[in-house]
Design a protein around this motif. Sequence first.
Motif, PDB file in Angstrom:
ATOM      1  N   GLY A   1     -20.554 -10.699  15.773  1.00  0.00           N
ATOM      2  CA  GLY A   1     -21.482 -11.438  14.335  1.00  0.00           C
ATOM      3  C   GLY A   1     -22.670 -10.921  14.510  1.00  0.00           C
ATOM      4  N   ALA A   2     -23.935 -11.806  13.749  1.00  0.00           N
ATOM      5  CA  ALA A   2     -25.418 -11.776  13.884  1.00  0.00           C
ATOM      6  C   ALA A   2     -25.293 -12.446  15.001  1.00  0.00           C
ATOM      7  N   ILE A   3     -25.055 -13.717  14.745  1.00  0.00           N
ATOM      8  CA  ILE A   3     -25.094 -14.585  16.218  1.00  0.00           C
ATOM      9  C   ILE A   3     -24.850 -14.203  17.402  1.00  0.00           C
ATOM     10  N   GLY A   4     -23.620 -14.148  17.566  1.00  0.00           N
ATOM     11  CA  GLY A   4     -22.639 -12.922  18.601  1.00  0.00           C
ATOM     12  C   GLY A   4     -23.550 -11.870  19.059  1.00  0.00           C
ATOM     13  N   SER A   5     -22.989 -10.540  18.185  1.00  0.00           N
ATOM     14  CA  SER A   5     -23.810  -9.766  18.990  1.00  0.00           C
ATOM     15  C   SER A   5     -25.567  -9.786  19.843  1.00  0.00           C
ATOM     16  N   ALA A   6     -26.674 -10.664  19.225  1.00  0.00           N
ATOM     17  CA  ALA A   6     -27.656 -10.874  19.522  1.00  0.00           C
ATOM     18  C   ALA A   6     -27.217 -11.946  21.420  1.00  0.00           C
ATOM     19  N   ALA A   7     -26.410 -12.690  20.725  1.00  0.00           N
ATOM     20  CA  ALA A   7     -26.160 -13.098  21.670  1.00  0.00           C
ATOM     21  C   ALA A   7     -25.928 -12.448  23.339  1.00  0.00           C
ATOM     22  N   VAL A   8     -24.577 -11.583  23.062  1.00  0.00           N
ATOM     23  CA  VAL A   8     -24.770 -10.778  24.415  1.00  0.00           C
ATOM     24  C   VAL A   8     -25.464  -9.727  25.257  1.00  0.00           C
ATOM     25  N   GLN A   9     -26.112  -8.999  23.530  1.00  0.00           N
ATOM     26  CA  GLN A   9     -27.918  -8.800  24.366  1.00  0.00           C
ATOM     27  C   GLN A   9     -28.657  -9.305  24.555  1.00  0.00           C
ATOM     28  N   LEU A  10     -29.263 -10.529  24.677  1.00  0.00           N
ATOM     29  CA  LEU A  10     -29.531 -11.713  25.209  1.00  0.00           C
ATOM     30  C   LEU A  10     -29.115 -12.003  26.371  1.00  0.00           C
ATOM     31  N   LEU A  11     -27.794 -12.551  26.027  1.00  0.00           N
ATOM     32  CA  LEU A  11     -27.259 -12.884  27.717  1.00  0.00           C
ATOM     33  C   LEU A  11     -28.009 -11.690  28.990  1.00  0.00           C
ATOM     34  N   LYS A  12     -27.027 -10.731  28.332  1.00  0.00           N
ATOM     35  CA  LYS A  12     -27.413  -9.542  29.477  1.00  0.00           C
ATOM     36  C   LYS A  12     -29.236  -9.556  29.858  1.00  0.00           C
ATOM     37  N   HIS A  13     -29.403  -9.753  29.155  1.00  0.00           N
ATOM     38  CA  HIS A  13     -31.141  -9.380  28.944  1.00  0.00           C
ATOM     39  C   HIS A  13     -31.303 -10.720  30.318  1.00  0.00           C
ATOM     40  N   PHE A  14     -30.904 -11.264  30.097  1.00  0.00           N
ATOM     41  CA  PHE A  14     -31.217 -12.634  30.794  1.00  0.00           C
ATOM     42  C   PHE A  14     -30.630 -12.564  32.614  1.00  0.00           C
ATOM     43  N   GLY A  15     -29.266 -11.633  32.203  1.00  0.00           N
ATOM     44  CA  GLY A  15     -29.327 -11.062  33.834  1.00  0.00           C
ATOM     45  C   GLY A  15     -27.786 -11.995  34.054  1.00  0.00           C
ATOM     46  N   ALA A  16     -27.123 -12.680  32.850  1.00  0.00           N
ATOM     47  CA  ALA A  16     -25.619 -12.912  32.672  1.00  0.00           C
ATOM     48  C   ALA A  16     -24.015 -12.017  32.659  1.00  0.00           C
ATOM     49  N   ALA A  17     -23.094 -12.803  32.964  1.00  0.00           N
ATOM     50  CA  ALA A  17     -22.382 -11.690  32.661  1.00  0.00           C
ATOM     51  C   ALA A  17     -21.335 -12.014  31.920  1.00  0.00           C
ATOM     52  N   VAL A  18     -21.339 -11.724  30.525  1.00  0.00           N
ATOM     53  CA  VAL A  18     -20.455 -12.250  29.760  1.00  0.00           C
ATOM     54  C   VAL A  18     -19.074 -11.098  29.071  1.00  0.00           C
ATOM     55  N   THR A  19     -18.379 -11.950  28.843  1.00  0.00           N
ATOM     56  CA  THR A  19     -17.497 -11.820  28.636  1.00  0.00           C
ATOM     57  C   THR A  19     -17.479 -12.056  26.331  1.00  0.00           C
ATOM     58  N   ALA A  20     -16.870 -11.299  25.649  1.00  0.00           N
ATOM     59  CA  ALA A  20     -16.589 -11.359  24.320  1.00  0.00           C
ATOM     60  C   ALA A  20     -15.838 -11.383  24.423  1.00  0.00           C
ATOM     61  N   VAL A  21     -15.373 -12.072  22.950  1.00  0.00           N
ATOM     62  CA  VAL A  21     -14.121 -12.211  22.139  1.00  0.00           C
ATOM     63  C   VAL A  21     -14.285 -11.880  21.103  1.00  0.00           C
ATOM     64  N   CYS A  22     -13.745 -10.858  20.874  1.00  0.00           N
ATOM     65  CA  CYS A  22     -13.565 -10.041  18.637  1.00  0.00           C
ATOM     66  C   CYS A  22     -12.731  -9.745  18.513  1.00  0.00           C
ATOM     67  N   GLY A  23     -12.199  -9.202  17.140  1.00  0.00           N
ATOM     68  CA  GLY A  23     -11.371  -8.434  16.787  1.00  0.00           C
ATOM     69  C   GLY A  23     -10.945  -6.572  17.873  1.00  0.00           C
ATOM     70  N   THR A  24      -9.721  -6.831  17.423  1.00  0.00           N
ATOM     71  CA  THR A  24      -8.984  -5.016  18.117  1.00  0.00           C
ATOM     72  C   THR A  24     -10.095  -4.316  17.433  1.00  0.00           C
ATOM     73  N   ALA A  25     -10.544  -4.330  15.863  1.00  0.00           N
ATOM     74  CA  ALA A  25     -11.648  -3.444  15.534  1.00  0.00           C
ATOM     75  C   ALA A  25     -13.349  -2.783  16.480  1.00  0.00           C
ATOM     76  N   HIS A  26     -12.943  -4.386  17.415  1.00  0.00           N
ATOM     77  CA  HIS A  26     -14.419  -4.124  17.497  1.00  0.00           C
ATOM     78  C   HIS A  26     -14.611  -4.316  19.144  1.00  0.00           C
ATOM     79  N   VAL A  27     -13.622  -3.555  19.568  1.00  0.00           N
ATOM     80  CA  VAL A  27     -13.619  -3.475  20.742  1.00  0.00           C
ATOM     81  C   VAL A  27     -14.405  -3.222  21.724  1.00  0.00           C
ATOM     82  N   GLU A  28     -14.365  -2.341  20.927  1.00  0.00           N
ATOM     83  CA  GLU A  28     -15.132  -1.038  21.515  1.00  0.00           C
ATOM     84  C   GLU A  28     -16.569  -1.273  21.342  1.00  0.00           C
TER      85      GLU A  28
END
Length: 327
Positions: free
Chosen positions: A159-186
């Motif tokens: 989503g808008a918040i979640g997709s930003a969160a994943v990218q920002l977390l990687k910027h800050f050096g966190a290890a990220v597990t993303a939860v989403c539906g089948t169509a959006h795994v890639e």
Amino acid sequence: MKAAVHNRYGPPAVVRIAEVDTPSIGDHDVLVKVHATTVNRTDCAYRAARPFFVRMLTGLVRPRRTVLGTEYAGVVEAVGSDVTSFTVGDRVFGYNEGAFGAHAEYLAVPQDGPVATMPMGVTFEETAPGTEGSHYALAFIRKADVRAGQDVLVYGATGAIGSAAVQLLKHFGAAVTAVCGTAHVELAKGLGADRVVDHMTQDFTMDEQRYDAVFDAVGKSTFARCRRLLKPDGIYLSSELGPWCQNLLLPFVTPLLRGRKVKFPFPKQDQEMMRFFGDLIEVGEFRPLIDRRYPLEEIVDAYRYVETGQKTGNVVITVVNTGVPEK
């Protein structure tokens, strides 16, 4: 000027395109010719006055601010006599929650508000959705005090918040597990997630890994369900108030019990935030995820689509046509 106007609260159909006065500017204001804006969950909440207490901010019986729109990107058309930060012709982007007004051809904003020069190498449509979801995501990260090397789970990672969160977390050096539906795994992997859980094939709350923080970016879970995912001193945060507004209450209760805690961030909106996002966009460490684009004349359809709850990333509204909008 042309604007999307709503004179009463209600469903998307209350919004109409109308001619209204171009906003005037004061000595410290900037007039922006809006090229692109968005329709997001914030706009939907204020338009529908849901939850009801929104009316305390916008008008009890009818909306005081008839033109919504929080995010924008455009060109400075005019400046007040005391403006020193911007000049006519500057490409700018910003966030304007509270005052709103971005669903229009022109928008007046204070020069010291959350507005900044656009990053180089990106279009208005690519920049406009760079503030709403991302400023909530940044507030999550700062409230949880996420540090490099920590493990974080993001529920609703596309989503808008979640997709930003994943990218920002990687910027800050966190290890990220993303939860989403089948169509959006890639897609989630492409955002930078180290690991992806498909919630359509497994219950993410039964995950065996433990996390320093769990971010529910879509507000569809609860602390009770996600508690087992947290490390002993882990933190749960949600983008919504939760059942019976529990996410406002639990931050006061959980610290008394020690161990796992609930926190509820209140985002900060200022120029420092805008420059931070602009810098990340310019170097390619953050790119707002775009689902669909609509012309301003079709903004009602955009509202309807956002309210299906099925969008990925952001829905962009093109105010100044630079090509055929993609749907």
